[in-house]
Design a protein around this motif. Structure first.
Motif, PDB file in Angstrom:
ATOM      1  N   ALA A 234      39.320  34.219  28.522  1.00 48.02           N
ATOM      2  CA  ALA A 234      37.958  34.999  27.792  1.00 48.02           C
ATOM      3  C   ALA A 234      38.189  35.005  26.122  1.00 48.02           C
ATOM      4  O   ALA A 234      37.217  34.699  25.479  1.00 48.02           O
ATOM      5  CB  ALA A 234      37.928  36.351  28.357  1.00 48.02           C
ATOM      6  N   GLN A 235      39.399  35.394  26.022  1.00 49.06           N
ATOM      7  CA  GLN A 235      39.718  35.401  24.488  1.00 49.06           C
ATOM      8  C   GLN A 235      39.503  33.921  23.667  1.00 49.06           C
ATOM      9  O   GLN A 235      39.087  33.849  22.781  1.00 49.06           O
ATOM     10  CB  GLN A 235      41.344  36.143  24.261  1.00 49.06           C
ATOM     11  N   LEU A 236      39.858  32.961  24.272  1.00 43.93           N
ATOM     12  CA  LEU A 236      39.858  31.517  23.983  1.00 43.93           C
ATOM     13  C   LEU A 236      38.408  31.263  23.791  1.00 43.93           C
ATOM     14  O   LEU A 236      37.905  30.506  22.880  1.00 43.93           O
ATOM     15  CB  LEU A 236      40.625  30.681  24.797  1.00 43.93           C
ATOM     16  N   HIS A 237      37.485  31.590  25.029  1.00 39.13           N
ATOM     17  CA  HIS A 237      36.158  31.213  24.817  1.00 39.13           C
ATOM     18  C   HIS A 237      35.582  32.020  23.925  1.00 39.13           C
ATOM     19  O   HIS A 237      34.697  31.343  23.055  1.00 39.13           O
ATOM     20  CB  HIS A 237      35.558  31.698  26.146  1.00 39.13           C
ATOM     21  N   LEU A 238      36.023  33.293  23.494  1.00 39.06           N
ATOM     22  CA  LEU A 238      35.110  33.917  22.536  1.00 39.06           C
ATOM     23  C   LEU A 238      35.548  33.382  21.261  1.00 39.06           C
ATOM     24  O   LEU A 238      34.763  33.437  20.153  1.00 39.06           O
ATOM     25  CB  LEU A 238      35.626  35.559  22.775  1.00 39.06           C
ATOM     26  N   ALA A 239      36.625  33.328  21.039  1.00 42.06           N
ATOM     27  CA  ALA A 239      37.263  32.853  19.947  1.00 42.06           C
ATOM     28  C   ALA A 239      36.562  31.565  19.419  1.00 42.06           C
ATOM     29  O   ALA A 239      35.773  31.165  18.136  1.00 42.06           O
ATOM     30  CB  ALA A 239      38.514  32.435  19.777  1.00 42.06           C
ATOM     31  N   ARG A 240      36.388  30.483  20.300  1.00 41.31           N
ATOM     32  CA  ARG A 240      35.690  29.326  20.107  1.00 41.31           C
ATOM     33  C   ARG A 240      34.007  29.658  19.693  1.00 41.31           C
ATOM     34  O   ARG A 240      33.719  28.789  18.943  1.00 41.31           O
ATOM     35  CB  ARG A 240      35.657  28.191  21.415  1.00 41.31           C
ATOM     36  N   ALA A 241      33.474  30.526  20.548  1.00 40.58           N
ATOM     37  CA  ALA A 241      31.980  30.620  20.384  1.00 40.58           C
ATOM     38  C   ALA A 241      31.734  31.251  19.130  1.00 40.58           C
ATOM     39  O   ALA A 241      30.939  30.771  18.025  1.00 40.58           O
ATOM     40  CB  ALA A 241      31.747  31.557  21.331  1.00 40.58           C
ATOM     41  N   LEU A 242      32.611  32.194  18.595  1.00 41.00           N
ATOM     42  CA  LEU A 242      32.419  33.034  17.219  1.00 41.00           C
ATOM     43  C   LEU A 242      32.725  31.733  16.079  1.00 41.00           C
ATOM     44  O   LEU A 242      31.861  31.894  15.162  1.00 41.00           O
ATOM     45  CB  LEU A 242      33.595  34.003  17.279  1.00 41.00           C
ATOM     46  N   MET A 243      33.799  31.015  16.233  1.00 41.92           N
ATOM     47  CA  MET A 243      33.778  29.997  15.510  1.00 41.92           C
ATOM     48  C   MET A 243      32.710  29.101  15.141  1.00 41.92           C
ATOM     49  O   MET A 243      32.377  28.577  13.926  1.00 41.92           O
ATOM     50  CB  MET A 243      35.343  28.990  15.552  1.00 41.92           C
ATOM     51  N   ARG A 244      32.151  28.707  16.281  1.00 38.08           N
ATOM     52  CA  ARG A 244      30.942  27.607  16.235  1.00 38.08           C
ATOM     53  C   ARG A 244      29.885  28.718  15.452  1.00 38.08           C
ATOM     54  O   ARG A 244      29.080  27.933  14.856  1.00 38.08           O
ATOM     55  CB  ARG A 244      30.505  27.358  17.744  1.00 38.08           C
ATOM     56  N   GLU A 245      29.793  29.891  15.656  1.00 35.22           N
ATOM     57  CA  GLU A 245      28.701  30.617  14.985  1.00 35.22           C
ATOM     58  C   GLU A 245      28.995  31.057  13.484  1.00 35.22           C
ATOM     59  O   GLU A 245      28.262  31.666  12.828  1.00 35.22           O
ATOM     60  CB  GLU A 245      28.280  32.206  15.795  1.00 35.22           C
ATOM     61  N   GLY A 246      30.139  30.689  13.014  1.00 37.31           N
ATOM     62  CA  GLY A 246      30.578  30.951  11.863  1.00 37.31           C
ATOM     63  C   GLY A 246      31.256  32.135  11.451  1.00 37.31           C
ATOM     64  O   GLY A 246      31.349  32.613  10.524  1.00 37.31           O
ATOM     65  N   GLU A 247      31.634  32.976  12.676  1.00 37.80           N
ATOM     66  CA  GLU A 247      32.136  33.951  12.686  1.00 37.80           C
ATOM     67  C   GLU A 247      33.579  34.107  12.476  1.00 37.80           C
ATOM     68  O   GLU A 247      34.474  34.518  13.537  1.00 37.80           O
ATOM     69  CB  GLU A 247      31.497  35.173  13.524  1.00 37.80           C
ATOM     70  N   VAL A 248      34.141  33.456  11.382  1.00 38.15           N
ATOM     71  CA  VAL A 248      35.481  32.934  11.219  1.00 38.15           C
ATOM     72  C   VAL A 248      36.470  34.268  11.381  1.00 38.15           C
ATOM     73  O   VAL A 248      37.443  34.124  12.038  1.00 38.15           O
ATOM     74  CB  VAL A 248      35.876  32.082   9.979  1.00 38.15           C
TER      75      VAL A 248
END
Length: 111
Positions: A45-59
């Protein structure tokens, strides 16, 4: 019962639960599940969340979750994380993640 197991860290089950949610465009529910599982320490879940946030620009928030991923002991998750690092141009970080995953080829991989 399945959701509780996914929240408790069963990464494969989490993936199985997310697939139909995403196919049915239940994005808010999927995000809620991933965030809750990530908060409970699920590396998947942490990996999924990190990837989604990165795509959304929430670096900044993505980096926080990637830091959690980097501390996990799951070799498959660490290899996936290494792939993310490689895609972002962080070859040293990718090698370190591969070494943490137990990949002896990390020293010459990603050249």
């Amino acid at each position: 019962m399945q959701e509780q197991a996914a929240l408790a860290g069963d990464g494969e089950l989490l993936e199985e639960l997310l697939e139909p949610m995403l196919e049915q465009e239940q994005y808010q529910r999927a995000e809620q599940l991933v965030r809750e599982a990530a908060g409970r320490g699920s590396p998947t879940a942490q990996l999924h969340l990190a990837r989604a946030l990165m795509r959304e620009g929430e670096v900044q928030e993505a980096e926080r979750w990637y830091a959690e991923v980097a501390r996990c002991s799951d070799p498959d998750i660490l290899r996936a994380y290494a792939g993310d690092l490689r895609a972002r141009g962080d070859l040293d970080g990718a090698r370190a993640a591969l070494r943490a995953a137990g990949d002896r080829r990390a020293s010459w991989f990603l050249r």
